[in-house]
Design a protein around this motif. Structure first.
Motif, PDB file in Angstrom:
ATOM      1  N   ILE A  40       3.380 -16.445 -25.192  1.00 43.53           N
ATOM      2  CA  ILE A  40       2.017 -15.908 -25.132  1.00 43.53           C
ATOM      3  C   ILE A  40       1.462 -16.049 -23.713  1.00 43.53           C
ATOM      4  N   GLU A  41       1.645 -17.209 -23.096  1.00 42.91           N
ATOM      5  CA  GLU A  41       1.136 -17.417 -21.736  1.00 42.91           C
ATOM      6  C   GLU A  41       1.813 -16.487 -20.733  1.00 42.91           C
ATOM      7  N   SER A  42       3.115 -16.318 -20.863  1.00 44.16           N
ATOM      8  CA  SER A  42       3.836 -15.421 -19.951  1.00 44.16           C
ATOM      9  C   SER A  42       3.356 -13.979 -20.119  1.00 44.16           C
ATOM     10  N   THR A  43       3.125 -13.574 -21.362  1.00 43.85           N
ATOM     11  CA  THR A  43       2.638 -12.224 -21.623  1.00 43.85           C
ATOM     12  C   THR A  43       1.262 -12.015 -21.007  1.00 43.85           C
ATOM     13  N   GLN A  44       0.406 -13.010 -21.116  1.00 41.58           N
ATOM     14  CA  GLN A  44      -0.927 -12.911 -20.526  1.00 41.58           C
ATOM     15  C   GLN A  44      -0.849 -12.770 -19.012  1.00 41.58           C
ATOM     16  N   VAL A  45       0.013 -13.545 -18.379  1.00 38.96           N
ATOM     17  CA  VAL A  45       0.173 -13.449 -16.923  1.00 38.96           C
ATOM     18  C   VAL A  45       0.640 -12.056 -16.528  1.00 38.96           C
ATOM     19  N   ILE A  46       1.588 -11.519 -17.256  1.00 37.26           N
ATOM     20  CA  ILE A  46       2.109 -10.181 -16.950  1.00 37.26           C
ATOM     21  C   ILE A  46       1.031  -9.121 -17.128  1.00 37.26           C
ATOM     22  N   LEU A  47       0.250  -9.226 -18.192  1.00 35.33           N
ATOM     23  CA  LEU A  47      -0.815  -8.249 -18.428  1.00 35.33           C
ATOM     24  C   LEU A  47      -1.888  -8.311 -17.343  1.00 35.33           C
ATOM     25  N   VAL A  48      -2.271  -9.521 -16.927  1.00 35.81           N
ATOM     26  CA  VAL A  48      -3.258  -9.664 -15.847  1.00 35.81           C
ATOM     27  C   VAL A  48      -2.710  -9.067 -14.565  1.00 35.81           C
ATOM     28  N   ALA A  50      -0.499  -6.707 -14.260  1.00 34.04           N
ATOM     29  CA  ALA A  50      -0.443  -5.254 -14.396  1.00 34.04           C
ATOM     30  C   ALA A  50      -1.821  -4.634 -14.194  1.00 34.04           C
ATOM     31  N   VAL A  51      -2.856  -5.261 -14.746  1.00 39.18           N
ATOM     32  CA  VAL A  51      -4.213  -4.730 -14.585  1.00 39.18           C
ATOM     33  C   VAL A  51      -4.640  -4.800 -13.120  1.00 39.18           C
ATOM     34  N   VAL A  52      -4.351  -5.917 -12.457  1.00 43.12           N
ATOM     35  CA  VAL A  52      -4.699  -6.054 -11.036  1.00 43.12           C
ATOM     36  C   VAL A  52      -3.959  -4.999 -10.210  1.00 43.12           C
ATOM     37  N   ALA A  53      -2.688  -4.790 -10.498  1.00 44.36           N
ATOM     38  CA  ALA A  53      -1.910  -3.781  -9.766  1.00 44.36           C
ATOM     39  C   ALA A  53      -2.476  -2.382 -10.006  1.00 44.36           C
ATOM     40  N   VAL A  55      -5.597  -1.588 -10.682  1.00 39.38           N
ATOM     41  CA  VAL A  55      -6.867  -1.467  -9.957  1.00 39.38           C
ATOM     42  C   VAL A  55      -6.608  -1.254  -8.466  1.00 39.38           C
ATOM     43  N   VAL A  56      -5.715  -2.050  -7.895  1.00 41.02           N
ATOM     44  CA  VAL A  56      -5.418  -1.924  -6.467  1.00 41.02           C
ATOM     45  C   VAL A  56      -4.846  -0.545  -6.157  1.00 41.02           C
ATOM     46  N   LEU A  57      -3.884  -0.105  -6.941  1.00 43.41           N
ATOM     47  CA  LEU A  57      -3.282   1.206  -6.691  1.00 43.41           C
ATOM     48  C   LEU A  57      -4.291   2.330  -6.926  1.00 43.41           C
ATOM     49  N   GLY A  58      -5.179   2.168  -7.912  1.00 44.11           N
ATOM     50  CA  GLY A  58      -6.225   3.159  -8.137  1.00 44.11           C
ATOM     51  C   GLY A  58      -7.177   3.249  -6.957  1.00 44.11           C
ATOM     52  N   LEU A  59      -7.552   2.103  -6.390  1.00 41.91           N
ATOM     53  CA  LEU A  59      -8.427   2.110  -5.216  1.00 41.91           C
ATOM     54  C   LEU A  59      -7.743   2.763  -4.012  1.00 41.91           C
ATOM     55  N   ILE A  60      -6.487   2.442  -3.795  1.00 44.63           N
ATOM     56  CA  ILE A  60      -5.745   3.058  -2.684  1.00 44.63           C
ATOM     57  C   ILE A  60      -5.666   4.562  -2.890  1.00 44.63           C
ATOM     58  N   ASP A  61      -5.387   4.995  -4.119  1.00 48.18           N
ATOM     59  CA  ASP A  61      -5.314   6.423  -4.423  1.00 48.18           C
ATOM     60  C   ASP A  61      -6.658   7.105  -4.174  1.00 48.18           C
ATOM     61  N   THR A  62      -7.742   6.458  -4.579  1.00 46.08           N
ATOM     62  CA  THR A  62      -9.074   7.023  -4.364  1.00 46.08           C
ATOM     63  C   THR A  62      -9.394   7.141  -2.874  1.00 46.08           C
ATOM     64  N   ILE A  63      -9.050   6.134  -2.112  1.00 43.34           N
ATOM     65  CA  ILE A  63      -9.283   6.163  -0.653  1.00 43.34           C
ATOM     66  C   ILE A  63      -8.511   7.307  -0.014  1.00 43.34           C
ATOM     67  N   PHE A  64      -7.234   7.438  -0.345  1.00 42.08           N
ATOM     68  CA  PHE A  64      -6.430   8.508   0.250  1.00 42.08           C
ATOM     69  C   PHE A  64      -6.913   9.883  -0.204  1.00 42.08           C
ATOM     70  N   ARG A  65      -7.353   9.999  -1.462  1.00 41.67           N
ATOM     71  CA  ARG A  65      -7.882  11.271  -1.935  1.00 41.67           C
ATOM     72  C   ARG A  65      -9.167  11.619  -1.181  1.00 41.67           C
ATOM     73  N   PHE A  66     -10.031  10.652  -0.966  1.00 43.80           N
ATOM     74  CA  PHE A  66     -11.266  10.876  -0.226  1.00 43.80           C
ATOM     75  C   PHE A  66     -10.964  11.300   1.206  1.00 43.80           C
ATOM     76  N   ILE A  67      -9.980  10.659   1.845  1.00 45.23           N
ATOM     77  CA  ILE A  67      -9.613  10.995   3.216  1.00 45.23           C
ATOM     78  C   ILE A  67      -9.044  12.414   3.301  1.00 45.23           C
ATOM     79  N   THR A  68      -8.158  12.780   2.388  1.00 44.94           N
ATOM     80  CA  THR A  68      -7.511  14.086   2.459  1.00 44.94           C
ATOM     81  C   THR A  68      -8.450  15.223   2.101  1.00 44.94           C
TER      82      THR A  68
END
Length: 72
Positions: A40-48, A50-53, A55-68
């Motif tokens: 259960i603890e390992s699954t929670q770490v993986i899910l957290v 994944a969510v952080v990744a 969010v980060v990738l979504g922000l990078i995508d939004t920045i590049f979309r705004f720039i282009t």
């Protein structure tokens, strides 16, 4: 072509298959399985992570979309 003189004779296919499953079962008895709480603890770490990744990738995508879009 020379054959090896000391080569051991091969066992029949059925015997090799049975031996494989016996060895696999013996190996599985030596495995240290995690407890339910560890899973259960390992699954929670993986899910957290994944969510952080996401969010980060979504922000990078939004920045590049705004720039282009703003470029002429």
């Amino acid at each position: 072509m020379a054959q090896e003189q000391n080569a051991a004779p091969r066992r029949p296919l059925g015997a090799r298959i049975i031996n494989y499953f016996r060895e696999a079962r013996a190996e599985l008895t030596r495995v240290t399985w995690p407890s339910r709480q560890e899973v259960i603890e390992s699954t929670q770490v993986i899910l957290v992570f994944a969510v952080v990744a996401m969010v980060v990738l979504g922000l990078i995508d939004t920045i590049f979309r705004f720039i282009t879009v703003r470029l002429p």
